[in-house]
Design a protein around this motif. Structure first.
Motif, PDB file in Angstrom:
ATOM      1  N   ASP A  45       0.721  -1.236  -0.148  1.00  0.00           N
ATOM      2  CA  ASP A  45       0.048   0.017   0.032  1.00  0.00           C
ATOM      3  C   ASP A  45       0.886   1.258  -0.075  1.00  0.00           C
ATOM      4  N   LYS A  46       1.983   1.120  -0.821  1.00  0.00           N
ATOM      5  CA  LYS A  46       2.580   2.368  -0.896  1.00  0.00           C
ATOM      6  C   LYS A  46       2.039   3.562  -1.155  1.00  0.00           C
ATOM      7  N   ILE A  47       2.077   4.608  -0.542  1.00  0.00           N
ATOM      8  CA  ILE A  47       1.524   5.725  -1.053  1.00  0.00           C
ATOM      9  C   ILE A  47       2.278   6.575  -2.037  1.00  0.00           C
ATOM     10  N   VAL A  48       1.772   6.859  -3.343  1.00  0.00           N
ATOM     11  CA  VAL A  48       2.617   7.401  -4.475  1.00  0.00           C
ATOM     12  C   VAL A  48       1.377   8.483  -4.999  1.00  0.00           C
ATOM     13  N   ALA A  49       2.263   9.348  -5.661  1.00  0.00           N
ATOM     14  CA  ALA A  49       1.573  10.323  -6.464  1.00  0.00           C
ATOM     15  C   ALA A  49       0.964   9.851  -7.816  1.00  0.00           C
ATOM     16  N   LEU A  50      -0.135   9.789  -8.047  1.00  0.00           N
ATOM     17  CA  LEU A  50      -0.307   9.382  -9.487  1.00  0.00           C
ATOM     18  C   LEU A  50      -1.241  10.449 -10.295  1.00  0.00           C
ATOM     19  N   PRO A  51      -0.922  10.626 -11.303  1.00  0.00           N
ATOM     20  CA  PRO A  51      -1.849  11.588 -12.282  1.00  0.00           C
ATOM     21  C   PRO A  51      -3.140  11.336 -12.255  1.00  0.00           C
ATOM     22  N   ALA A  52      -3.872  12.438 -12.122  1.00  0.00           N
ATOM     23  CA  ALA A  52      -5.514  12.711 -12.203  1.00  0.00           C
ATOM     24  C   ALA A  52      -5.654  13.494 -13.322  1.00  0.00           C
ATOM     25  N   SER A  53      -6.234  13.388 -14.489  1.00  0.00           N
ATOM     26  CA  SER A  53      -6.799  14.286 -15.317  1.00  0.00           C
ATOM     27  C   SER A  53      -5.388  14.860 -16.244  1.00  0.00           C
ATOM     28  N   ASN A  54      -4.521  15.403 -15.620  1.00  0.00           N
ATOM     29  CA  ASN A  54      -3.222  16.161 -16.515  1.00  0.00           C
ATOM     30  C   ASN A  54      -2.195  16.286 -15.511  1.00  0.00           C
ATOM     31  N   GLN A  55      -1.116  17.253 -15.959  1.00  0.00           N
ATOM     32  CA  GLN A  55      -0.092  17.490 -15.493  1.00  0.00           C
ATOM     33  C   GLN A  55      -0.171  18.250 -14.197  1.00  0.00           C
ATOM     34  N   PHE A  56      -1.330  19.042 -14.256  1.00  0.00           N
ATOM     35  CA  PHE A  56      -1.631  19.835 -13.085  1.00  0.00           C
ATOM     36  C   PHE A  56      -2.359  19.261 -12.010  1.00  0.00           C
ATOM     37  N   ARG A  57      -2.799  18.330 -12.198  1.00  0.00           N
ATOM     38  CA  ARG A  57      -3.580  17.419 -11.092  1.00  0.00           C
ATOM     39  C   ARG A  57      -2.917  15.967 -10.771  1.00  0.00           C
TER      40      ARG A  57
END
Lengths: 390, 682
Positions: B512-524
């Motif tokens: 359950d490593k917490i990672v940043a994943l893209p949502a919609s676009n580069q800003f999100r």
């Protein structure tokens, strides 16, 4: 004592071995990165010799890359820029945000490197770079290129800072004029003698901009500001003089949608609430649209596709892909249609930090081939010029 | 032998081991151990002199003079010499430096300053570049946890721990004051004066005051080149740092115990040089800046009430202020950001130790903490976190066999201004077991093993950062299995004076490593429990002390092998790829020679090839880097013999071969640089 000596010797030997290893291990140096070449099945191409694909690369990683697909051989070459320009320091740059071909030149807008890279379309060789801070998109009309930029003049409030459009003479490749528009301008479209600019206001969230600036190209001045939806982004044009503008919404309560602007009246003539839009490509009377909207409830991107008929102003289809391949596309980030064959392409940016995938579909929506691209594949430019890579 | 039996005794009564409180005057001479201990009137404290403390879990420590001699700006630089530890370094004096131990991730490392954890509920990362080595007595790294059961519950709550032990005032016989003045200067426009005053108020009460100022332009040249291709040199700009530190400590001794109170102030301003990417040279200047203010007040009391019962109390209040400014009026390319973050932390802990029999003890620790974050961001939810940690632990200690087991319960409740934004409360039990076995009476060979399961909570940024945060995040779990040995041998009257070898093999998982994943676009982007990592590794360290021709040599070698695979998605093209920035091979060498007040230290760091992304392809390839550093110093004894003053002059040359390298993609590191250090002890 003898054991003692053995320990001592072992230790000295260990140090010596390590020292030797250090002195003689040569450091594998960076060479010029060679393109990665992947064959694909050869198919019908119309007049096109190939297309370039610009991969954005994650911000701050200097990993914008350029790929090329050759229709005659079916060869997909990933990351061709370093080999074409080995003496150009630091490769293509940081965040490739737009790619267009005009005349014999290939223009890549490198957002976080703050310039437009101009290349020879036949070889992807560097011609020059045109400095524009925080540049976003490019479009052309007559002998000029127009580039949108977030970095307009800073007035009283540094938070409310307008963007501008730079006018570039394509013969001298120099900026000749600037025109201030709305906040954080994105894509543009030319209709007649007017340039339409989608303003996002992305830096001011949640107070997004909601306007389209209309620039008269003779005076190079904003003559009208059209109010549409918040956080405007992409633009596409149909043959009836309408411009389709995508609104990204606010990523939570206000969803993405599409606005239709008539260039005859410079007014919004229709709001397509049911056409969420992250990117689109116009081909004939069809507007190919994909949307990837984050859903907090589902904790994932909700991906939708549609073909919108610009003649009947109706949605012809809610799916582009007919063979189930859409299941494996995680983050669609780019779309393009070959106008001759109607083969269409979807670029999957996946997790943004690993290479993406480019899918080629037949006009019926069946997968023809797929290939690994650079990181965050997004912008495709078809060419009819002969291209010879090194 | 006295050292060993004393060590066992101390483990038996499970008194928390503290290291290295030896006097500066004696610290290089192993023959003086007895004196050292007698100087330390704190009876429950053992001295770790030149070797690793007899921990039953894997531990590494650098102390005293050895630590001071390393060419380093901060604690982060010293940690590079520990096996299993990777420093993520954004370059220069001011660049963020965080430690990743055994590839579990920086947020799984607990950092303890003078016995109490430094919290950062906002992002869970402690910048080790901010802790100067100037007043540091010991830096140690523990895998799993410190193998002492008599400690706060927080000490059980991270996957690995770094302990920073500042100097403790020790007075030579007949002395009431220790005054020390230091000055460092060198490359990057460095100016770094420091002052330390220690005062013996009474036999049972001492005071310590230290302060330090540091300024650097942070400027250095760096080169990027490809073989047969381009070769470009530029200068790192906007990397200046100014900082002040003031520390006050009051230390007391009670009957059967001791206490301390410490106040710490830190103030800094720094520029961000930013990622080095292709740009028109000198066209746009990076101008974003950050101001930090930190203050904490902490107190600790350790008291033995009877042969059966001891108590350890800890308390802390901390305030952290961060101001970040990115102003388009200074740098036209940038977005305007002017954010202020304020964190408040309160912490109380009580640990009880019950010594049931000489070989069996039980402990109970209860910690309460409160963290609050304010920020002037749009739609900010103003989170407050209440954490309750309770640990029960036991220790069994026989002649050949020792075992410790602990069970930690964590209960966390968050409150946010907007109730709907709030993450639900969490309650988890996590165990750990540490054991050691010494099969041969005479031979000092000990086998050890540990198992630990622990998690890190999603940080405030993970959960609540405007747009990015995701309140549904689960804790990120790690499981560690370790098997190793340590072997020590001392010799008398010969070339080799002593050696120590230790090695551990381990298998870790992160779920359950917490990672940043893209949502919609580069800003999100958004945070998700997405990743899964498997790590196989070997840590080894070899230390030795030698004497030849009147020259004392000491050396330390470390080696780390890590295979850290991303096993998130079986269908992914990059399944089992080595995770970013983890080299397969890394190591270090420190060799020092001492002769009549002269000291020469050579140190070497090697980080093998690695990739900047889990896609282990040529575009993401980061070549190996290795730096050779050298320091020469000379001690002068001035003044009368009865009251000697000591002057130390040192010259450091770092990265001797001017290797151009990056630890983090697009953050170039400095080439050859030098430093002069002066220190006068009055």
């Amino acid at each position: 004592m003898r054991r003692n000596a053995i320990y001592g010797k072992t230790f000295v030997v260990a140090i010596a071995v390590m020292a030797m290893a250090v002195l003689f291990s040569c450091r594998k140096e960076y060479g010029t990165i060679e393109p990665t070449v992947t064959p694909t099945p050869i198919s019908e191409s119309g007049d096109y010799t190939g297309f370039y694909l610009l991969c954005e690369g994650n911000m701050g990683s200097n990993k914008a890359t350029l790929d090329y697909y050759d229709y005659s051989t079916g060869i997909y070459s990933k990351n061709i820029f370093p080999k074409a320009n080995p003496s150009l320091a630091r490769e293509l740059g940081d965040v490739g945000n737009d790619l267009k071909i005009y005349g014999e030149k290939l223009y890549a807008v490198i957002n976080c490197s703050h310039f437009v890279e101009v290349m020879d379309v036949h070889s992807a060789k560097h011609i020059t770079q045109i400095s524009i801070p925080n540049c976003r998109y490019i479009t052309f009309s007559g002998k000029y290129a127009y580039v949108s930029s977030y970095a307009g003049p800073v007035e009283m409030d540094p938070n409310a800072r307008k963007g501008y459009v730079a006018k570039i003479d394509t013969t001298t490749l120099e900026v000749v004029a600037e025109c201030v528009v709305g906040y954080q301008p994105e894509e543009m479209a030319v209709a007649g003698n007017k340039l339409y600019v989608a303003n996002s206001g992305g830096y001011m969230a949640p107070n997004y901009d909601n306007t389209v600036s209309v620039i008269d190209l003779s005076q190079f001045k904003v003559i009208k500001t059209i109010t549409a939806g918040i956080n405007l982004h992409r633009m596409a044009k149909d043959r009836f003089g309408n411009i389709y503008v995508s609104s990204r919404g606010d990523y939570s309560s206000i969803p993405s949608k599409t606005f239709v602007i008539s260039t005859a009246t410079d007014e919004v003539v229709e709001t397509l609430d049911l056409l969420p839009n992250s990117g689109m490509a116009a081909c004939g009377d069809s507007l190919y649209v994909y949307s990837a909207e984050w859903s907090n409830a589902l904790s994932k991107n909700v991906v939708t596709y549609a073909i919108y008929n610009t003649a009947t102003r109706n949605i012809d289809s809610r799916s582009l892909i007919t063979d189930g391949t859409e299941q494996s596309i995680r983050t669609p980030y780019g779309i393009a249609v070959n106008p001759a064959t109607r083969d269409f392409f979807i670029a999957d940016a996946k997790d943004y930090v690993t290479p993406g995938t480019l899918y080629c579909f037949s006009k019926e929506g069946r997968l023809k081939w797929k290939v690994t691209t650079g990181d965050i594949p997004s912008h495709i430019a078809f060419t009819t010029n002969p291209v010879k890579l090194q | 032998m006295k050292f060993k039996s004393r060590g066992i005794l101390i483990l038996c009564i499970a008194v928390q081991v503290m290291f290295s409180l030896q006097t500066r005057a004696y610290c290089q001479d192993p023959g003086q151990k007895e004196d050292t201990t007698s100087v330390n009137t704190l009876s429950s404290i053992t001295v770790a002199a030149e070797r690793i403390v007899k921990e039953i879990s894997p531990a590494q420590v650098l102390t005293g003079e050895k630590l001071q001699r390393l060419s380093s700006f901060s604690v982060a630089d010293a940690i590079r010499y520990f096996s299993g530890a990777q420093i993520k370094d954004y370059g220069g004096v001011g660049g963020l430096k965080s430690v990743n131990i055994r590839s579990l991730g920086s947020q799984h490392v607990g950092v303890f300053y003078d016995g109490i954890e430094i919290g950062n509920a906002q992002n869970g990362i402690v910048d080790l570049g901010r802790f100067s080595l100037d007043n540091m007595e010991a830096v140690s790294v523990y895998n799993g946890q410190k193998s002492s059961i008599f400690q706060p519950a927080k000490d059980f709550s991270s996957a690995s721990a770094v302990y920073l032990q500042p100097k403790y005032p020790v007075f030579a016989p007949g002395r009431k004051d220790n005054i020390s003045v230091g000055f460092k200067t060198g490359s990057f426009g460095l100016l770094n004066p420091a002052f330390l005053w220690e005062r013996k108020l009474t036999d049972r009460l001492t005071l310590s005051a230290s302060t330090e100022y540091m300024y650097t332009t942070g400027r250095y040249r760096f080169t990027y080149s490809t073989k047969g291709g381009y070769d470009t040199t530029a200068t790192r700009r906007n990397g200046d740092v100014r900082m002040e530190r003031v520390e006050l400590g009051l230390f007391g001794i009670t009957d059967g115990g001791h206490w301390k109170v410490k106040a710490y102030f830190y103030d800094s301003e720094r520029g961000y040089p930013g990622a080095s990417v292709r740009e028109e040279p000198g066209k746009f200047r990076h101008q974003d800046r950050q101001w930090d203010d930190s203050f904490f007040l902490q107190a600790s009391l350790k008291q033995k009430f009877s042969q059966r019962y001891s108590l350890l109390l800890n308390g802390k209040y901390a305030y952290d202020f961060l101001h970040y400014l990115s102003d388009p009026r200074e740098d036209v390319t940038t977005m305007y950001i002017n954010s202020h973050f304020r964190q408040n932390e309160g912490y109380l802990s009580a640990a009880h130790l019950f010594t049931v029999t000489p070989w069996w003890s039980v402990s109970l620790s209860d910690d309460i903490s409160l963290n609050k974050l304010n920020a002037d961001l749009a739609d900010f939810v103003y989170p407050t976190r209440y954490s309750f940690l309770n640990a029960i632990a036991t220790s069994l200690s026989f002649e050949k066999f020792k075992i410790q087991a602990s069970l930690l319960h964590t209960y966390v409740k968050d409150r946010t201004k907007l109730e709907s934004a709030q993450a639900s409360s969490r309650s988890r039990f996590t165990p750990s077991v540490v054991a050691s076995y010494r099969p041969f009476g005479k031979t000092d060979l000990t086998f050890r093993a540990f198992y630990k399961r622990i998690f890190r909570l999603p940080t405030f940024n993970d959960l609540y950062y405007t747009f990015v945060g995701n309140k549904y995040l689960k804790p990120e779990f790690t499981t560690q299995y370790d098997l190793g040995f340590v072997y020590r041998k001392e010799f008398r009257g010969s070339f080799v004076k002593g050696i120590e070898a230790q090695a551990d093999a381990y298998y870790n998982t992160v779920k359950d490593k917490i990672v940043a994943l893209p949502a919609s676009n580069q800003f999100r982007w958004t945070m998700l429990n997405f990743g899964k990592v498997e790590i196989l590794g070997i840590d080894a360290a070899l230390q030795g002390a030698f004497n030849a021709c009147g020259i004392d040599f000491s050396s330390r070698l470390t080696y780390t092998y890590q295979k850290a695979m991303d096993v998130t998605d079986k269908t992914s093209q990059w399944y089992k790829g080595q995770i970013p920035y983890i080299p397969w091979h890394s190591g270090s060498v420190i060799v020092s020679a001492d002769y009549r007040g002269w000291a020469l230290t050579y140190s070497f760091i090697y980080t093998g090839e690695r990739y900047e992304s889990v896609a282990n392809i040529v575009e993401n390839y980061a070549p190996a880097w290795y730096t050779h550093d050298m320091a020469v110093s000379r001690d002068f004894i001035l003044g009368r013999k009865s009251l000697p003053k000591r002057l130390k002059v040192a010259l450091e040359i770092n990265n001797i071969f001017n290797q151009q390298y990056e630890v983090v993609q697009c953050y170039p590191m400095p080439g050859t640089n030098f430093k002069i250090r002066l220190r006068l002890d009055l």
